[in-house]
Design a protein around this motif. Sequence first.
Motif, PDB file in Angstrom:
ATOM      1  N   SER A  30       0.853  -1.232  -0.612  1.00 45.91           N
ATOM      2  CA  SER A  30      -0.014   0.046  -0.340  1.00 45.91           C
ATOM      3  C   SER A  30       0.833   1.153  -0.679  1.00 45.91           C
ATOM      4  O   SER A  30       0.814   2.309  -0.470  1.00 45.91           O
ATOM      5  CB  SER A  30      -1.160   0.187   1.168  1.00 45.91           C
ATOM      6  N   ARG A  31       2.253   0.966   0.775  1.00 44.01           N
ATOM      7  CA  ARG A  31       2.554   2.451   0.494  1.00 44.01           C
ATOM      8  C   ARG A  31       3.334   2.184  -0.168  1.00 44.01           C
ATOM      9  O   ARG A  31       3.633   3.027  -0.687  1.00 44.01           O
ATOM     10  CB  ARG A  31       3.977   2.628   1.983  1.00 44.01           C
ATOM     11  N   ARG A  43      -1.285   7.127  -7.246  1.00 48.45           N
ATOM     12  CA  ARG A  43      -2.026   8.338  -6.174  1.00 48.45           C
ATOM     13  C   ARG A  43      -1.537   9.081  -8.052  1.00 48.45           C
ATOM     14  O   ARG A  43      -0.641   9.526  -7.865  1.00 48.45           O
ATOM     15  CB  ARG A  43      -1.647   8.238  -5.425  1.00 48.45           C
ATOM     16  N   VAL A  44      -2.877   9.568  -8.232  1.00 50.06           N
ATOM     17  CA  VAL A  44      -2.319  11.225  -9.111  1.00 50.06           C
ATOM     18  C   VAL A  44      -2.826  12.611  -7.960  1.00 50.06           C
ATOM     19  O   VAL A  44      -3.926  12.258  -8.120  1.00 50.06           O
ATOM     20  CB  VAL A  44      -3.347  10.729 -10.446  1.00 50.06           C
ATOM     21  N   SER A  45      -2.218  13.010  -8.493  1.00 50.81           N
ATOM     22  CA  SER A  45      -2.684  14.253  -7.793  1.00 50.81           C
ATOM     23  C   SER A  45      -3.303  15.062  -8.543  1.00 50.81           C
ATOM     24  O   SER A  45      -2.588  15.512  -9.679  1.00 50.81           O
ATOM     25  CB  SER A  45      -1.149  15.187  -7.422  1.00 50.81           C
ATOM     26  N   HIS A  64     -12.587  19.343  -4.696  1.00 51.27           N
ATOM     27  CA  HIS A  64     -12.668  18.415  -4.641  1.00 51.27           C
ATOM     28  C   HIS A  64     -14.156  18.595  -3.827  1.00 51.27           C
ATOM     29  O   HIS A  64     -14.598  19.434  -3.058  1.00 51.27           O
ATOM     30  CB  HIS A  64     -11.668  17.824  -3.444  1.00 51.27           C
ATOM     31  N   ALA A 115     -14.391  19.862  -0.176  1.00 50.95           N
ATOM     32  CA  ALA A 115     -13.399  18.744   0.850  1.00 50.95           C
ATOM     33  C   ALA A 115     -12.201  20.270   0.629  1.00 50.95           C
ATOM     34  O   ALA A 115     -11.629  20.418   0.301  1.00 50.95           O
ATOM     35  CB  ALA A 115     -13.011  17.506   0.600  1.00 50.95           C
ATOM     36  N   ILE A 116     -12.459  19.977   2.314  1.00 49.67           N
ATOM     37  CA  ILE A 116     -11.341  21.939   2.547  1.00 49.67           C
ATOM     38  C   ILE A 116     -10.019  20.813   1.640  1.00 49.67           C
ATOM     39  O   ILE A 116      -8.552  21.247   2.275  1.00 49.67           O
ATOM     40  CB  ILE A 116     -11.310  22.184   3.908  1.00 49.67           C
ATOM     41  N   GLN A 117      -9.583  20.103   3.198  1.00 49.84           N
ATOM     42  CA  GLN A 117      -8.324  19.356   3.457  1.00 49.84           C
ATOM     43  C   GLN A 117      -8.669  17.326   3.839  1.00 49.84           C
ATOM     44  O   GLN A 117      -9.621  16.505   4.570  1.00 49.84           O
ATOM     45  CB  GLN A 117      -7.552  19.255   4.911  1.00 49.84           C
ATOM     46  N   GLN A 118      -7.623  16.718   3.313  1.00 54.08           N
ATOM     47  CA  GLN A 118      -7.549  15.352   3.045  1.00 54.08           C
ATOM     48  C   GLN A 118      -6.748  14.523   3.785  1.00 54.08           C
ATOM     49  O   GLN A 118      -5.791  15.097   3.955  1.00 54.08           O
ATOM     50  CB  GLN A 118      -7.951  15.080   2.236  1.00 54.08           C
ATOM     51  N   TYR A 119      -6.908  13.608   4.850  1.00 57.72           N
ATOM     52  CA  TYR A 119      -6.596  13.331   5.788  1.00 57.72           C
ATOM     53  C   TYR A 119      -6.247  11.386   5.503  1.00 57.72           C
ATOM     54  O   TYR A 119      -7.643  11.490   5.115  1.00 57.72           O
ATOM     55  CB  TYR A 119      -6.426  12.997   7.625  1.00 57.72           C
ATOM     56  N   GLY A 120      -5.087  11.130   5.073  1.00 60.53           N
ATOM     57  CA  GLY A 120      -5.171   9.527   5.022  1.00 60.53           C
ATOM     58  C   GLY A 120      -5.054   8.857   4.149  1.00 60.53           C
ATOM     59  O   GLY A 120      -5.693   9.666   3.684  1.00 60.53           O
TER      60      GLY A 120
END
Lengths: 138, 138
Positions: free
Chosen positions: A13-14, A53-55, A64, A132-137
């Motif tokens: 995953s990493r 993971r595409v930014s 978002h 979405a203002i900020q994503q975590y995880g």
Amino acid sequence: MDSTDQLILRELSRNGRMTMKELGEKVHLTGQATAARVLKLEEAGIIDGYTIRVSKEKLGYIVHAFVTAIMHEPRHQKFLDELDRRQDTVSRYFKTSGEGCYLIECHFPTHQELDDFLNDISEFASYKVTIAIQQYGQ
Amino acid sequence: MDSTDQLILRELSRNGRMTMKELGEKVHLTGQATAARVLKLEEAGIIDGYTIRVSKEKLGYIVHAFVTAIMHEPRHQKFLDELDRRQDTVSRYFKTSGEGCYLIECHFPTHQELDDFLNDISEFASYKVTIAIQQYGQ
DNA sequence: TCAATTCCTTTCATTAATCAAGTGAAAACG
DNA sequence: CGTTTTCACTTGATTAATGAAAGGAATTGA
């Protein structure tokens, strides 16, 4: 699924492009033994595939949004077709129980494009928008 | 970011473990030229990393929920700590504008575990739950 | 016009993946 | 209790991919 398999899932995953040799060092196995375990996880469907993971931000999609759609009519196909046509903006969507009928995760370059999208779907559904203002995880 | 780069992103999204030689065939370049382009995309942050898709269902996490949390108090840290502690169930969460303060995507083996989670967070927030019945895309 | 740069190919050395045996320990079975 | 099967792993040989270096064509800019 023992603890070694769990560690394999965590490491992949990493970094899903890690070599089997390198992954083997992390889990204290040879590359060959590790590759065999990974193959089993793939065959079991637990590893469902490999991706990047595409930014979206770096691609200029800085808005978002999660859109909850409440359908006007029972026929949803034309609506779903519209979502599929917008693969650039709609990254995932879910049929849901709860507030709405569908939950749509999407990315837009500007609020203008979000507005265009909402105008398009308002033909089929009412909606609520969550930004979405900020994503975590992840 | 030309059309070749876009094709690279699409192909790597479909299979992030493809060899550079194989990817090169798809985009009509040699493996080496392809690897150089991929490296540039990585350095630009457009390719943000490589991962696996892990099937939560196959791991027994069959309840897929989106929880909208509306905070009781302005201090959120203990709440966020709780989310971080639950890495097995909480896959992503977002600070949001719109209905709630946070949108939490999570997976549970049973509805009982979802209930436990909701009881835990009810100390900090009120909530709305949306259950994902079917996922499309990605 | 002539460097400098970019982007690509070719070639070759290095490294990793794959395949085929082979080993040992645990489980299954007479 | 002994034999056989199975399983997960290692080792070694072969094949394929990667990485580094050199070189060529097209583009840019003084």
